[in-house]
Design an enzyme around this catalytic site. Structure first.
Site, PDB file in Angstrom:
ATOM      1  N   HIS A 129       0.873  -1.072  -0.044  1.00 23.20           N
ATOM      2  CA  HIS A 129       0.028  -0.204   0.167  1.00 23.20           C
ATOM      3  C   HIS A 129       1.144   1.213   0.073  1.00 23.20           C
ATOM      4  CE1 HIS A 129      -4.451  -1.367   0.970  1.00 23.20           C
ATOM      5  NE2 HIS A 129      -3.350  -3.098   1.438  1.00 23.20           N
ATOM      6  N   LYS A 169      -8.275  13.535   5.481  1.00 24.61           N
ATOM      7  CA  LYS A 169      -7.837  12.439   5.114  1.00 24.61           C
ATOM      8  C   LYS A 169      -6.997  12.110   6.231  1.00 24.61           C
ATOM      9  CE  LYS A 169      -7.033  13.082   0.419  1.00 24.61           C
ATOM     10  NZ  LYS A 169      -6.660  12.122  -0.237  1.00 24.61           N
ATOM     11  N   ARG A 170      -6.019  11.571   6.349  1.00 23.81           N
ATOM     12  CA  ARG A 170      -4.966  11.587   7.424  1.00 23.81           C
ATOM     13  C   ARG A 170      -4.301  12.354   7.413  1.00 23.81           C
ATOM     14  NH1 ARG A 170      -0.336   7.897   7.098  1.00 23.81           N
ATOM     15  NH2 ARG A 170      -1.687   7.511   5.148  1.00 23.81           N
ATOM     16  N   LYS A 227       0.307  14.246   1.753  1.00 20.24           N
ATOM     17  CA  LYS A 227      -0.853  14.534   0.656  1.00 20.24           C
ATOM     18  C   LYS A 227      -1.185  16.247   0.595  1.00 20.24           C
ATOM     19  CE  LYS A 227      -3.035  10.502   3.175  1.00 20.24           C
ATOM     20  NZ  LYS A 227      -3.176   9.830   2.219  1.00 20.24           N
ATOM     21  N   THR A 241      -8.972   6.080  -1.594  1.00 17.19           N
ATOM     22  CA  THR A 241      -9.895   5.592  -1.862  1.00 17.19           C
ATOM     23  C   THR A 241     -11.491   6.597  -1.756  1.00 17.19           C
ATOM     24  OG1 THR A 241     -10.300   4.954   0.298  1.00 17.19           O
ATOM     25  CG2 THR A 241      -9.777   3.727  -1.622  1.00 17.19           C
ATOM     26  N   LYS A 267     -15.008   8.189  -4.089  1.00 23.30           N
ATOM     27  CA  LYS A 267     -16.355   8.138  -3.127  1.00 23.30           C
ATOM     28  C   LYS A 267     -16.579   9.276  -3.697  1.00 23.30           C
ATOM     29  CE  LYS A 267     -15.128   5.470   1.556  1.00 23.30           C
ATOM     30  NZ  LYS A 267     -14.375   6.098   2.057  1.00 23.30           N
TER      31      LYS A 267
END
Length: 794
Positions: free
Chosen positions: A340, A528-529, A534, A638, A642
């Site tokens: 991952h 998100k985290r 990110k 993911t 969504k």
């Protein structure tokens, strides 16, 4: 189905009787907790028959099982999911209407099970849902954490972590299987074929039912809890504390050796317990241990369950009389690995001394594996000494978990096309050279049952009217919706659905965060985290730029379409820089939201304690989905899927599954910007990027940092963030800043042309069918697991 769910009258009777029997209350006098508890208990009991029938079918037909080993399973609220997938939600809703009970209020009463943190856990939950819905014998295996990751509170703009003792209240959905408990041994010394002077801990299983979509299939997620073992006579304070801690909480702080030991104890416990449980079941059915691979495949989700490989070899050698070579061959035909990450720091490594102290026999097995593997790659003759050292299972006094997984598995998969390409050609290129047929791609997916059908009834009703209901079972059929792309009425209906969902989120944000949002503004969301790659930092820097421009540029202010930026993120408690970025976002939000000169045009919200329940409101409400990771760093994502499925457009880099989103919906229907993964890796290879030069040549960046110096009375309060960018900027925030600004300018301008925006939203919805986890699981099964379906005699 038991008859209590046959119709609303039988359910009402059973429900009121159960309330009276358990709590001695009437419906009118029952508390929300009492009402929820009875609904959950009746639903869970109703599933027991299907659960037993499924288990019996798998057993009697000698079906092969896939066991999905994952440190996390972020299941979300189960009451809604289980009622829907059982096909009885409408009966309960109608009965509750008669009884004057608000079903939404009852659903809200269930708290999220504290079994995960981020995308890894949510993906695992989607996979179990898809497995059961497709009739596959897929089962989960993890730890029953007494406390979740943590509850996040923002105090003085900073993240404060509170314990999440979610199991302090009864978890209605679990069933304890005391008689299937196992003893797991730690420490000690391996002598004369036996582990001596070890410390034994009892692993006790709890099963949580996983319900297929109206097909009668009910599988389970097995969660292991720890208790003192009857074998340990001297149960002193230190022993009891050790036992308690193993299943106490997800991802304990590993900044100390004690913390590292605890993480390794957790990983061995659920890996060893899951393997031993499968072997016990296999032998109890009279099967030959040599045929284990015909009946089981063990899917290793990320490197946390790596120890199933040496553990299985250990059992085969020490307990079943196999030679090492025989044990390795059978193990490598049974284990499969999902990678991952491509971040070096996320590829787990363990100090040799710590490892062999805790797991002496397992360490010996890995040493043996390492020697055999060294022989293999030396004999191959194509690798340099440096390449060989990097590929070894033990090197530089570290045990390398990803290397163990690649060597000991028959399949290694990435989770998006770009991610797998990077694994094969950059991160693991030498392994790919050695094993050219072992690597494959399985692009992640989401269960559309939860992430559309359960959370966006308004859009579901619209789709059903336009294209029928067959897409419920086969999401690829949602492509039919694209034929309405130029239909003005459908465009308006999509817009109205989005506005309803934005209002629902705005109401929740007002209630929980006390911030008013204009539902006519663009809802721009990044949830998100919190991680530097990110690039939530780039997002807030851009917001500051917009704010400063609104303050000084009257034409920009006049033309700017109102924009609401929404963040949701948790940082690991020991992740210093991520926590500083959270503080910067919150401190900036306070200034912007309280500026009456601009706050009709610009708002910033950081939602507290982002979780699955919050996500169910957020995913449906976004106009713009922020997917802005440094290209080549995000394996898949993911959340992007969504958002797309619910009609958001993506503003993002060509990273992870964004690549496939842009290909499927058309790059012209997203806002793609920034460096490519190839360009990013060239920058790293050549060390050509000079962040200070970028900063000095961009007045906007200078103004942003000047503003940051004014946020706190101490102008150096956020100096660490500034210095990190000026002298490192590893994740290329400033390098991509200009492209990000321009992408946002395009998006803000585009939203003013509502007909064009709505067309793009329809195209995104219609092309999201590929991202169902049903497709992902079918691919896993076709290429890796090769399971037969549970058909109940059809």
């Amino acid at each position: 189905m038991k008859k209590i769910f046959e119709n609303k009258e039988t359910f009402k009777k059973a429900y009121t009787e159960a309330l009276k029997k358990q709590f001695n209350v009437s419906v009118e006098n029952a508390s929300i907790t009492e009402k929820y508890t009875i609904l959950a208990k009746l639903t869970n009991e109703n599933l027991e028959k299907s659960y037993n029938e499924t288990s019996e079918y798998v057993r009697e037909n000698n079906l092969k099982k896939a066991i999905y080993f994952s440190m996390e399973f972020l299941m979300g609220r189960l009451v809604t999911n289980n009622l829907h997938n059982s096909g009885v939600y409408h009966i309960v809703r109608e009965a509750f209407t008669d009884l004057n009970i608000d079903i939404n209020e009852i659903e809200e009463r269930e708290s999220d099970a504290g079994l995960g943190n981020g995308g890894l856990g949510r993906l695992a939950a989607c996979f179990l849902d898809s497995g059961a819905s497709l009739g596959l014998p897929l089962y989960g295996n993890s730890i029953r954490y007494k406390k979740g990751f943590f509850v996040q509170e923002i105090v003085n703009n900073r993240q404060v972590e509170h314990q999440d003792p979610w199991l302090d209240e009864p978890f209605v959905w679990e069933t304890k299987k005391e008689n299937e408990s196992l003893d797991i041994e730690f420490f000690g010394e391996f002598k004369n074929g036996k582990l001596v002077d070890s410390i034994t801990v009892k692993a006790v299983p709890y099963d949580v039912k996983v319900v297929g979509d109206q097909n009668g299939v009910v599988t389970d997620l097995r969660l292991w809890s720890t208790e003192p073992s009857e074998k340990v006579k001297n149960q002193n304070k230190d022993y009891l504390e050790m036992v308690e801690k193993i299943s106490e909480s997800l991802y304990p702080d590993d900044s100390t050796d004690d913390g590292k030991l605890l993480r390794l104890e957790q990983q061995y416990l659920f890996s060893a317990a899951g393997i031993r449980n499968a072997i016990r079941e296999h032998k109890s059915l009279g099967r030959d241990i040599k045929e284990l691979d015909k009946y089981y495949v063990f899917q290793i989700n990320d490197t946390h369950p790596t120890l199933i490989i040496p553990e299985l070899i250990r059992i085969l050698m020490d307990e079943e009389g196999f030679t090492y070579d025989e044990a390795f061959i059978l193990t490598s035909k049974t284990a499969a690995f999902t990678n991952h990450t491509i971040l070096a720091e996320a590829l787990e490594k363990w100090n040799v001394n710590l490892f062999k102290k805790l797991l002496p026999r397992i360490y010996e097995i890995i040493v043996l594996m390492n020697e055999k593997f060294r022989e293999l790659i030396v004999d191959d003759g194509r690798f340099t000494n440096n390449q060989i050292n990097e590929m070894l299972l033990i090197n530089d006094d570290m045990v390398k978990m990803a290397n163990i997984c690649i060597y000991g598995s028959f399949s290694v998969n990435g989770v998006a096309a770009l991610h797998t390409d990077i694994l094969k050609n950059i991160v693991m290129k030498d392994f790919n050279k050695l094993y050219p047929t072992k690597f494959n791609n399985k692009t992640n997916g989401i269960t559309h049952r939860r992430w559309l059908m359960h959370i966006n009834k308004e859009l579901v009703n619209l789709l059903d009217r336009k294209i029928g209901t067959d897409w419920h079972k086969d999401l690829s059929l949602i492509k039919e919706f694209e034929k309405y792309v130029n239909d003005i009425k459908t465009q308006e209906e999509v817009f109205e659905v989005k506005k309803i969902k934005k209002q629902q989120l705005a109401d929740r944000i007002k209630k929980l965060e006390n911030i008013d949002l204009d539902v006519n503004s663009i809802f721009d969301i990044q949830v998100k985290r919190l991680h530097e790659y990110k690039r939530q930092l780039m997002n807030i820097m851009h917001i500051i730029y917009v704010y400063l421009r609104l303050k000084k540029d009257s034409k920009f202010k006049k033309d700017y379409y109102p924009h609401s930026f929404i963040f949701g993120a948790k940082s690991a408690p020991s992740y210093y820089m991520a926590k500083r970025i959270i503080e910067l976002i919150n401190a900036t939000a306070k200034i912007i939201n309280n500026d009456e000169d601009t706050n009709k045009l610009l708002k910033v919200v950081f939602v507290e304690n982002y979780n699955v329940t919050y996500a169910e409101y957020i995913m449906t409400a976004a106009d713009l989905s922020e997917q802005i990771s440094t290209a080549s760093k995000e394996a898949s994502g993911t959340g992007n899927m969504k958002f797309m499925l619910n009609g958001a457009l993506t503003i993002g880099t060509m990273d992870g599954a964004n690549v496939e989103i842009a290909e499927l919906a058309g790059i012209e229907n997203e806002f793609i910007f920034g460096l490519s993964s190839k360009e990013v890796n060239e920058i790293y290879d050549t060390k050509s990027y000079k962040p200070l030069e970028t900063y000095n040549s961009d007045l906007r960046l200078q103004e942003v940092f000047n503003f940051i110096e004014t946020i706190d009375k101490d102008k150096d309060h956020f100096k660490d963030i500034k210095d990190n960018l000026l002298y490192n900027d590893y994740f290329l925030v400033m390098k991509d800043f200009d492209a990000y600004v321009k992408a946002h300018e395009r998006a803000n301008e585009e939203y003013k042309n509502q007909e064009r925006w709505r067309k793009k939203a329809i195209i995104n919805i219609a092309n999201a069918g590929f991202f169902t986890s049903d497709r992902t699981i079918n691919e896993y099964n076709r290429d890796i697991w090769k399971l037969k379906r549970i058909t109940f005699g059809k």
